[in-house]
Design a protein around this motif. Structure first.
Motif, PDB file in Angstrom:
ATOM      1  N   THR A 387       0.835  -1.207   0.000  1.00  0.00           N
ATOM      2  CA  THR A 387       0.000   0.000   0.000  1.00  0.00           C
ATOM      3  C   THR A 387       0.865   1.251   0.000  1.00  0.00           C
ATOM      4  O   THR A 387       0.634   2.198  -0.776  1.00  0.00           O
ATOM      5  CB  THR A 387      -0.924   0.004   1.229  1.00  0.00           C
ATOM      6  OG1 THR A 387      -1.793  -1.134   1.165  1.00  0.00           O
ATOM      7  CG2 THR A 387      -1.772   1.272   1.277  1.00  0.00           C
ATOM      8  N   ALA A 390       2.612   1.635  -3.469  1.00  0.00           N
ATOM      9  CA  ALA A 390       1.728   2.102  -4.541  1.00  0.00           C
ATOM     10  C   ALA A 390       1.347   3.570  -4.369  1.00  0.00           C
ATOM     11  O   ALA A 390       1.210   4.311  -5.354  1.00  0.00           O
ATOM     12  CB  ALA A 390       0.475   1.234  -4.588  1.00  0.00           C
ATOM     13  N   ASN A 391       1.193   3.996  -3.137  1.00  0.00           N
ATOM     14  CA  ASN A 391       0.731   5.366  -2.877  1.00  0.00           C
ATOM     15  C   ASN A 391       1.856   6.406  -2.903  1.00  0.00           C
ATOM     16  O   ASN A 391       1.583   7.601  -2.916  1.00  0.00           O
ATOM     17  CB  ASN A 391       0.034   5.425  -1.513  1.00  0.00           C
ATOM     18  CG  ASN A 391      -1.301   4.704  -1.537  1.00  0.00           C
ATOM     19  OD1 ASN A 391      -1.887   4.488  -2.601  1.00  0.00           O
ATOM     20  ND2 ASN A 391      -1.783   4.325  -0.355  1.00  0.00           N
ATOM     21  N   ARG A 396       6.879   4.216  -6.509  1.00  0.00           N
ATOM     22  CA  ARG A 396       6.161   3.558  -7.608  1.00  0.00           C
ATOM     23  C   ARG A 396       6.852   3.753  -8.953  1.00  0.00           C
ATOM     24  O   ARG A 396       6.878   2.844  -9.791  1.00  0.00           O
ATOM     25  CB  ARG A 396       4.725   4.093  -7.656  1.00  0.00           C
ATOM     26  CG  ARG A 396       3.810   3.343  -8.596  1.00  0.00           C
ATOM     27  CD  ARG A 396       2.393   3.880  -8.522  1.00  0.00           C
ATOM     28  NE  ARG A 396       2.260   5.232  -9.064  1.00  0.00           N
ATOM     29  CZ  ARG A 396       2.035   6.331  -8.342  1.00  0.00           C
ATOM     30  NH1 ARG A 396       1.911   6.221  -7.017  1.00  0.00           N
ATOM     31  NH2 ARG A 396       1.935   7.517  -8.895  1.00  0.00           N
ATOM     32  N   SER A 425      -4.080  -6.779  -5.977  1.00  0.00           N
ATOM     33  CA  SER A 425      -4.604  -5.465  -5.595  1.00  0.00           C
ATOM     34  C   SER A 425      -3.554  -4.378  -5.832  1.00  0.00           C
ATOM     35  O   SER A 425      -3.863  -3.291  -6.328  1.00  0.00           O
ATOM     36  CB  SER A 425      -5.022  -5.494  -4.120  1.00  0.00           C
ATOM     37  OG  SER A 425      -5.457  -4.226  -3.703  1.00  0.00           O
ATOM     38  N   PHE A 426      -2.298  -4.679  -5.481  1.00  0.00           N
ATOM     39  CA  PHE A 426      -1.204  -3.734  -5.702  1.00  0.00           C
ATOM     40  C   PHE A 426      -1.048  -3.417  -7.183  1.00  0.00           C
ATOM     41  O   PHE A 426      -0.905  -2.255  -7.590  1.00  0.00           O
ATOM     42  CB  PHE A 426       0.088  -4.333  -5.138  1.00  0.00           C
ATOM     43  CG  PHE A 426       1.340  -3.622  -5.550  1.00  0.00           C
ATOM     44  CD1 PHE A 426       1.704  -2.416  -4.969  1.00  0.00           C
ATOM     45  CD2 PHE A 426       2.188  -4.169  -6.521  1.00  0.00           C
ATOM     46  CE1 PHE A 426       2.876  -1.753  -5.344  1.00  0.00           C
ATOM     47  CE2 PHE A 426       3.353  -3.519  -6.896  1.00  0.00           C
ATOM     48  CZ  PHE A 426       3.695  -2.314  -6.306  1.00  0.00           C
ATOM     49  N   ARG A 429      -3.684  -1.146  -8.470  1.00  0.00           N
ATOM     50  CA  ARG A 429      -3.484   0.227  -7.991  1.00  0.00           C
ATOM     51  C   ARG A 429      -2.406   0.942  -8.805  1.00  0.00           C
ATOM     52  O   ARG A 429      -2.614   2.072  -9.252  1.00  0.00           O
ATOM     53  CB  ARG A 429      -3.068   0.176  -6.510  1.00  0.00           C
ATOM     54  CG  ARG A 429      -2.741   1.533  -5.889  1.00  0.00           C
ATOM     55  CD  ARG A 429      -3.928   2.452  -5.828  1.00  0.00           C
ATOM     56  NE  ARG A 429      -3.607   3.689  -5.106  1.00  0.00           N
ATOM     57  CZ  ARG A 429      -4.327   4.796  -5.170  1.00  0.00           C
ATOM     58  NH1 ARG A 429      -5.437   4.833  -5.943  1.00  0.00           N
ATOM     59  NH2 ARG A 429      -3.988   5.866  -4.477  1.00  0.00           N
ATOM     60  N   VAL A 430      -1.231   0.294  -9.029  1.00  0.00           N
ATOM     61  CA  VAL A 430      -0.179   0.981  -9.765  1.00  0.00           C
ATOM     62  C   VAL A 430      -0.566   1.196 -11.227  1.00  0.00           C
ATOM     63  O   VAL A 430      -0.181   2.201 -11.838  1.00  0.00           O
ATOM     64  CB  VAL A 430       1.172   0.226  -9.667  1.00  0.00           C
ATOM     65  CG1 VAL A 430       1.641   0.164  -8.219  1.00  0.00           C
ATOM     66  CG2 VAL A 430       1.105  -1.169 -10.264  1.00  0.00           C
ATOM     67  N   SER A 432      -3.612   1.753 -12.293  1.00  0.00           N
ATOM     68  CA  SER A 432      -4.586   2.846 -12.343  1.00  0.00           C
ATOM     69  C   SER A 432      -3.909   4.208 -12.196  1.00  0.00           C
ATOM     70  O   SER A 432      -4.434   5.224 -12.664  1.00  0.00           O
ATOM     71  CB  SER A 432      -5.625   2.670 -11.235  1.00  0.00           C
ATOM     72  OG  SER A 432      -5.065   2.916  -9.950  1.00  0.00           O
ATOM     73  N   LEU A 433      -2.714   4.223 -11.547  1.00  0.00           N
ATOM     74  CA  LEU A 433      -2.000   5.485 -11.331  1.00  0.00           C
ATOM     75  C   LEU A 433      -0.949   5.763 -12.407  1.00  0.00           C
ATOM     76  O   LEU A 433      -0.377   6.851 -12.439  1.00  0.00           O
ATOM     77  CB  LEU A 433      -1.313   5.462  -9.963  1.00  0.00           C
ATOM     78  CG  LEU A 433      -2.247   5.413  -8.745  1.00  0.00           C
ATOM     79  CD1 LEU A 433      -1.446   5.179  -7.469  1.00  0.00           C
ATOM     80  CD2 LEU A 433      -3.052   6.702  -8.627  1.00  0.00           C
TER      81      LEU A 433
END
Length: 457
Positions: A387, A390-391, A396, A425-426, A429-430, A432-433
């Motif tokens: 988390t 990714a954030n 990232r 899930s990771f 997330r990456v 989508s960013l």
């Protein structure tokens, strides 16, 4: 009786053990003369077998004895063959002493068994035609002596095992295999030789003594520390005593030598038994001194290694200031320390690095440290790490991170069914960013690994 039976199960040579068991059965049934005779038979068989084992193992001095035995055996049950074996048996205890299977005291004790055996099987040796009547306690005593002096010990002893130990630990191809060290230098040696080896290891591990040019002193000290670890798993009090015996010498050494000993042994209780209050204060001063590097300059490797002893609960308990010292280091210096010694203690620190990395470079360093610590992660730690990764844009989008993500995925496979889900899930997330058209930071290698294992359809 139970103690004797336990010793019998510890007879080193499996071919000798049936003879020892027979001697014990004879004693219990009241056949005292037979017990003594069989005990001596076990002694002779054991010595012959062990000397042949030494010859088979490459001991040149034992080869001549093996040849002598072979020649006698080839003659069989003939007058010449019997005489040859009698001559061998007559010199057998002297041979056992020569090859350090026993010492001179042991030779004297085993001679008594031979003398009583002769009285038992040759009644004509006694005057007035009286038959020798040994007491049961004599038979039991002889068996106990044979077990303690010879039968429960391996064939490599004394100076030879000491030389073998030095050759092994100085070998350029040395491999720190704990089980091998235990098997060859603890399990297969007498108590005296074992004690001498652990004392030698303690001297080198603590004091970095000269090796006569065979190996750099510091490198040999590191190897000696591994020997102490291996021995402590078998007999911690033996190691504790050997280390304590170096107290006076250790306390007067140069500070850098003491710090290196702390790095080697600081996570062992027997090391801290050596450290009194004045020495503890000295070590604290050394650990909390000026670093000699600006916050943006890497720490010297030896300084980072000494500060990494914060992972030891013993060190933290005796030197509480070390934990505060580590906490107040700059981010780069803390990373230097963590990289020196991967340890569960550092996992929360690594997770914080991931969340707070302020540049691609520090993001990559945080990722590398996470992979180093992957085998210490719980599933909750992994989820937190992914988390934070990714954030954090700097993590990232750092160049090495997509490949580090694959390494982390491989290294944490043991965490169970929740592990793949955390990486799926990771990845989502990456991706989508990721910026449009920037396929590399969509972590394609991780996606391929997940697809290959059926976690993504």
């Amino acid at each position: 009786m139970a103690d004797m039976e336990t010793q019998i199960t510890q007879v080193w040579n499996p071919d000798t053990r049936p003879l020892v068991e027979e001697a014990w059965r004879c004693y219990n049934s009241g056949a005292v003369r037979a017990s003594i005779a069989t005990t001596w038979t076990a002694v002779t068989a054991d010595i012959i077998t062990k000397l042949i084992q030494l010859a088979d193992g490459g001991d040149v001095s034992a080869v001549a004895f093996r040849t002598e035995i072979t020649n006698a055996q080839e003659k069989g049950i003939t007058p010449d063959g019997v005489r040859a074996m009698q001559n061998i048996e007559a010199a057998l205890l002297a041979k056992a002493t020569e090859f350090e299977l026993i010492d001179s005291i042991g030779q004297r004790e085993l001679e008594r068994i031979r003398e009583d055996r002769n009285l038992c099987v040759h009644p004509s040796l006694r005057s007035f035609s009286e038959v020798y009547e040994p007491h049961p306690e004599v038979a039991r005593g002889h068996l106990a002596v044979a077990l303690a002096t010879l039968l429960t010990h391996p064939p490599t002893q004394g100076g030879r095992i000491g030389q073998a130990y030095l050759d092994y630990t100085c070998d350029p191809s040395f491999v720190p295999a704990v089980s091998h060290i235990q098997a060859n230098f603890y399990d297969r040696v007498r108590a005296t030789a074992r004690t001498n080896i652990v004392k030698l290891a303690a001297k080198h591990a603590l004091r970095e003594l000269d090796t006569g040019g065979r190996l750099p002193n510091i490198e040999y000290a590191n190897r000696s520390a591994l020997v102490l670890y291996a021995f402590a798993q078998r007999d911690r009090e033996l190691v504790r005593s050997a280390v304590a015996g170096q107290r006076i010498h250790f306390q007067t050494l140069e500070g850098e030598v003491q710090l290196r000993a702390l790095v080697r042994l600081g996570d062992q209780d027997f090391f801290w038994d050596l450290v009194d209050r004045p020495l503890c204060e000295r070590l604290e001063g050394l650990l909390t001194r000026t670093l000699g590097a600006e916050s943006w300059e890497p720490l010297r490797a030896d300084i980072a290694a000494s500060l990494a002893t914060v992972t030891s609960s013993y060190t933290r308990a005796r030197i509480p200031a070390l934990e505060q010292r580590f906490a107040t280091l700059s981010e780069l210096h803390r990373m230097n320390v963590v990289a020196t010694r991967p340890h569960p203690y550092f996992v929360p620190v690594v997770l914080k690095f991931l969340a707070e990395a302020g540049s691609w470079r520090t993001g990559e360093q945080a990722g590398q440290l996470l992979v180093q610590h992957s085998f210490f992660l719980r599933i909750e730690d992994l989820q937190t790490a992914l988390t934070a990764w990714a954030n954090n844009y700097e993590c990232r989008t750092a160049a090495q991170m997509p490949d580090l993500a694959v390494a982390l995925f491989r290294n944490t496979a043991s965490l169970g069914a929740e592990q793949p889900a955390a990486f799926v899930s990771f990845l989502a997330r990456v991706q989508s960013l990721a910026e449009v058209g920037d396929s590399y930071y969509r972590y394609p290698s991780l996606e391929a690994a997940l697809r290959a294992e059926g976690h993504i359809q």
